[in-house]
Structures are given as structure tokens and as C-alpha cells.
Design a protein around this motif. Structure first.
Motif, short mmCIF file in Angstrom:
data_model
loop_
_atom_site.label_atom_id
_atom_site.label_comp_id
_atom_site.label_asym_id
_atom_site.label_seq_id
_atom_site.Cartn_x
_atom_site.Cartn_y
_atom_site.Cartn_z
N ALA A 217 0.85 -1.19 0.00
CA ALA A 217 0.00 0.00 0.00
C ALA A 217 0.89 1.24 0.00
CB ALA A 217 -0.92 -0.01 1.21
N ASN A 218 1.33 1.63 -1.17
CA ASN A 218 2.33 2.69 -1.31
C ASN A 218 1.82 3.85 -2.15
OD1 ASN A 218 4.11 0.96 0.02
ND2 ASN A 218 5.01 0.20 -1.89
N ILE A 219 2.49 4.99 -1.98
CA ILE A 219 2.42 6.08 -2.95
C ILE A 219 3.78 6.14 -3.63
CG2 ILE A 219 2.22 8.58 -3.29
CD1 ILE A 219 0.31 8.69 -0.95
N TYR A 220 3.76 6.19 -4.96
CA TYR A 220 4.99 6.23 -5.76
C TYR A 220 5.12 7.60 -6.43
CZ TYR A 220 4.90 1.15 -5.22
OH TYR A 220 4.87 -0.13 -4.69
N GLY A 221 6.35 7.95 -6.75
CA GLY A 221 6.62 9.16 -7.50
C GLY A 221 7.23 8.84 -8.84
#
Length: 316
Positions: A217-221
Motif C-alpha cells: 500500500a504505497n504512494i509512488y513518485g
């Protein structure tokens, strides 16, 4: 339209129960005497908020009930903005003040024009229908970026059950000239998205854990190149959620990320450090900044909508 159920209350709880300060920076972003206000309750899955400053109102989706609701800042009233609403999910406002909507049932991204008519901006890619557009953001060059997971076609609860024609869940860009391109294709279920300050990086949340327990459960850039396209090889982990899933989020003028989570709202620095949390009684799906100073969080949390003032202002 007829006014629907309205609630106005504050959660009068000690600061220790409302906030969790993990880094000193967070103390400067909150007010010790601010309270979490319950603006409305009565939904099934509240999502996709957007602030329309000219009208002093916020819109959000109650997806399973197939309606879009409107909260009026001037008197606190709540009414139906559109019903049926084609199971709309995410919304944003473009730089001309027009409402952009992600439609699950319509399987498209649409726009309400100045005369009130509806224009479909994108509903297929390379001859195949989109899955169910979920969240959307407008860049300063007037391009429209949106995520397209399968939640609206997984069942009849938030749209119409169907098989994915594309066979994957991607992030797309609608250029100012209308051309549709696939920008990101390596996420399980891309969901919330926003640009960094300066728009040199696109942040995207992956909620693929709903379909694959091994998905983080990540936010990526992702870096944006000079041609305003994503550089696939630039993908980096920005932050990992420690409670539930990161879904919809917004950026403040200092570059901090204010994001939904299982236990409330998390504030993450541009460097990916979790600064602190605002606890909310229900699982949060999305949020936006509202008000003339854009310093109040409008929080969509499962069945209800909450709001709280913070010492930060939402970026455009």
C-alpha cells in the motif's frame, strides 16, 4: 433539489486523541484548539471531493447510491447535485472552473461545460473501453491526468460488472489537444494522484492490495520529462501506508501530502516522511482543501463527511 440529511457537530476530544505527532514539523501544521467537524452523514461510500470556489460549495460522490452531493459553505446545507450520477467517483476543477468527473458506470472522464452540457473527454484507449476512471487531476498546461483501476467494473455495487477490455489498470493523460496517452502501466490498481509543487513529479497511490494481498500500500513518485510525459524508469517509493490504504490525497503549498488512510488523514512530507496523523472515526477515502484560504480539509470518510482547519493551504 430537495435537501438531504444534514449534520453539524464537532468531535470534542483531547488533542492527544485527535492527532498523532510523529515529527516536530507536524505541530506547526495543526491547531491545538481545532476540532473535527461532522458536516454530514448518510452515505455508503463517500469519495471524490472537489471545491468550487466561485459557488462556495464542495461536491463529493456517494458512489453506491449513484449520486453526487453538494455541501454549501454559506449555510451548511447538503443537497443532491446529480442523481443518477453514473456512479461518479473522483472530481476536480479545471483552470477555467469547469467540473471534471470520473465515471464508473459511464467508464469515462467527462466535463460539465459552462452551459451545463456534458462532454465525454475520454472513454476508450486504442479502441478498447476504459475500466472505470477513478481519480483525476489537471496540470498547469491544461492536460488532464486520471487513474483507471477496475473497481467500477468488479461488481454492480459501484458501477456495472464487466470484464476489463484493456486487461490492465493504468494512468492516462488527456493532452490539451485531446490526445490520450498511457503514462503509467506498472501498478496493480492506480488510485489517487497529484502533482508535486513545480509539477516535476507525479505521485500515484496503488490500492492493489484489494486484489492482491502481496501488493504494498504505497504512494509512488514518477518524474516528468521536458515533453510532459512520465519517465517510467524514474519510479520511486515515496511512502508506505501503515494503516489501511492510501487512496485519494492532496498537496499543500509547502509540498506536503495530505492523504486518506484507514485510521484518518496522514500528513507526509515531500521527502516521504510521515509527519503525523489526524484521527477520523471512519476509514477515509479522499479529501480536498476548501474555503477562501483553502486551509480546511474536507474529508470523505465511508458514510460521512468531516472537516477540520489546518495551518496549511492547498496547492492549486
Amino acid at each position: 433539489m430537495d435537501e438531504v440529511k444534514k449534520s453539524q457537530a464537532s468531535w470534542q476530544v483531547p488533542m492527544s486523541e485527535l492527532y498523532q505527532v510523529l515529527q516536530p514539523e507536524f505541530e506547526r501544521l495543526i491547531f491545538q484548539n481545532a476540532q473535527l467537524d461532522l458536516l454530514w452523514t448518510g452515505g455508503r461510500w463517500c469519495e471524490g471531493p472537489a471545491w468550487l470556489p466561485a459557488g462556495k460549495y464542495a461536491l463529493w460522490s456517494d458512489i453506491p447510491n449513484n449520486r453526487t452531493l453538494r455541501w454549501d459553505e454559506t449555510d451548511g446545507s447538503v443537497s443532491e447535485f446529480e442523481n443518477p450520477a453514473r456512479n461518479q467517483n473522483g472530481h476536480t476543477v479545471d483552470r477555467f472552473g469547469r467540473l471534471i468527473s470520473c465515471e464508473h458506470q459511464g467508464r469515462c472522464v467527462s466535463r460539465i461545460e459552462f452551459d451545463g452540457s456534458r462532454t465525454i473527454l475520454a472513454d476508450s484507449y486504442e479502441g478498447k473501453r476504459l475500466n472505470s476512471p477513478n481519480d483525476v487531476v489537471v496540470k498547469s498546461d491544461n492536460s488532464i491526468w486520471f487513474t483507471d483501476p477496475t473497481y467500477g467494473i468488479d461488481s454492480d455495487y459501484e458501477g456495472d460488472a464487466a470484464n476489463s477490455e484493456i486487461g490492465s489498470s493504468n494512468v492516462y493523460k488527456i493532452a490539451a489537444n485531446g490526445k490520450l496517452t498511457c503514462e503509467i502501466s506498472d501498478l496493480k490498481q492506480p488510485n489517487g494522484l497529484a502533482f508535486s509543487i513545480g509539477e516535476h513529479e507525479l505521485y500515484v497511490a496503488d490500492t492493489g492490495k484489494t486484489h492482491d494481498p502481496n501488493c504494498d500500500a504505497n504512494i509512488y513518485g514518477y518524474q516528468i520529462d521536458q515533453k510532459q510525459a512520465v519517465i517510467p524508469s524514474s519510479k520511486r517509493l515515496l511512502t508506505r501506508c501503515d494503516n489501511g490504504l492510501y487512496d485519494g490525497f492532496r498537496i499543500d503549498t509547502s509540498g506536503n501530502i495530505w492523504t486518506s488512510a484507514g485510521d484518518g488523514v496522514h500528513c507526509v512530507s515531500a521527502a516521504g516522511k510521515l509527519l503525523g496523523k489526524i484521527f477520523v472515526p471512519e476509514t477515509v477515502a479522499n479529501l480536498c482543501f476548501i474555503g477562501s484560504k483553502k486551509n480546511r480539509l474536507f474529508i470523505c470518510a465511508t458514510t460521512s463527511v468531516y472537516a477540520i482547519y489546518v495551518n496549511a493551504s492547498g496547492a492549486h
